[in-house]
Structure formats: C-alpha cells, structure tokens
Design an enzyme around this catalytic site. Structure first.
Site, PDB file in Angstrom:
ATOM      1  N   GLU A  77       0.837  -1.217   0.000  1.00 28.17           N
ATOM      2  CA  GLU A  77       0.000   0.000   0.000  1.00 28.17           C
ATOM      3  C   GLU A  77       0.864   1.256   0.000  1.00 28.17           C
ATOM      4  O   GLU A  77       0.546   2.233  -0.685  1.00 28.17           O
ATOM      5  CB  GLU A  77      -0.937   0.020   1.207  1.00 28.17           C
ATOM      6  CG  GLU A  77      -2.245  -0.674   0.992  1.00 28.17           C
ATOM      7  CD  GLU A  77      -3.144  -0.036  -0.052  1.00 28.17           C
ATOM      8  OE1 GLU A  77      -2.930   1.116  -0.484  1.00 28.17           O
ATOM      9  OE2 GLU A  77      -4.092  -0.720  -0.463  1.00 28.17           O
ATOM     10  N   GLU A  84       1.514   6.296  -7.080  1.00 28.86           N
ATOM     11  CA  GLU A  84       0.402   7.161  -7.507  1.00 28.86           C
ATOM     12  C   GLU A  84       0.763   8.634  -7.355  1.00 28.86           C
ATOM     13  O   GLU A  84       0.488   9.443  -8.247  1.00 28.86           O
ATOM     14  CB  GLU A  84      -0.851   6.851  -6.695  1.00 28.86           C
ATOM     15  CG  GLU A  84      -1.531   5.565  -7.091  1.00 28.86           C
ATOM     16  CD  GLU A  84      -2.817   5.315  -6.327  1.00 28.86           C
ATOM     17  OE1 GLU A  84      -3.154   6.101  -5.418  1.00 28.86           O
ATOM     18  OE2 GLU A  84      -3.497   4.333  -6.657  1.00 28.86           O
TER      19      GLU A  84
END
Length: 136
Positions: A77, A84
């Site tokens: 994550e 991102e």
C-alpha cells in the site's frame, strides 16, 4: 593541512541523520493513514488478525505468517501510494500510460492482499471450524 573531524562530532551527526530519517519515514506513514482509505482499511484488518490470533492462540509459526502478510500488504500500500503520488506529479493531466502505471501498482496490492487473505483462511478457518464444532 586540515585537521580530521573529531569522531564524536561525526557520530553525533550520523545519529542526528538517522533520527531524522526515521522522522521522514513516520511522516510518510502518517500521510498514508491520513489520506489513503485503503491503508486505513488494511490497518483495521491488521488489528482484526492480531486480535483473532490472540483469541485463537495461534502458534509461533502461524504468527510469523500473519506478520509477514501484514507487513507485505502495508508495504504494498505504501509503494502504491508513492507510485500514484509520483505519477500525479509527473503527469498531472490524463495520460493513458500514467493510468496504466497506477493500475499496475494497485494490482500489486490486490495480489498481496489475496495472498494475505488465503493465508488467513488457512490459519484461522480450521480453528473457527473446530470452535464451532465444540459449540454445537
């Protein structure tokens, strides 16, 4: 000729850099907690797995698998969030390749989470079934 730097000053400087680097790391984790819903959901799943582990008295070997799964999912994550964020910085507008990069990073998280789920089922399901058998 210059005098060598005293060892104490170098050690203090190195220790300060180390402490600062931990601060940056915790700042990154804090950012993920504050901004990423999926990271928070994985933290909730982590707490559930740990509580189940204590409640069902899992073995040391099973704890190692649970901790490996927790670590892999949280690290995936964090990497996904970093990828991102970097992609948004490099390509603020729509870009098909930027979207593909984000999808690939998210896919890595899904694969890791599935690995964790399967391991959780392997460890916890037999214990639940045994517990249900005793209750019935």
């Amino acid at each position: 000729m210059t005098e060598p730097t005293p060892r104490k000053a170098t050690l203090t400087s190195s220790l300060q850099k180390l402490i600062r680097s931990f601060g940056y790391a915790f700042k990154g984790i804090g950012y993920a907690i504050a901004t990423q819903l999926n990271f928070r959901l994985h933290l909730v799943a982590m707490l559930a797995a740990v509580m189940l582990g204590f409640a069902l008295h899992i073995s040391a070997n099973e704890w190692q698998w649970i901790m490996l799964c927790i670590t892999l999912v949280l690290v995936a994550e964090l990497f996904n969030t970093a990828i991102e964020t970097l992609t948004d910085l490099a390509s603020p507008g729509y870009n098909e390749k930027a979207g593909r990069i984000k999808d690939l990073a998210a896919g890595a998280v899904v694969i890791t989470a599935l690995f964790a789920l399967i391991n959780g089922l392997i460890i916890f399901l037999p214990k639940f079934l045994k517990l249900m058998h005793h209750v019935v």
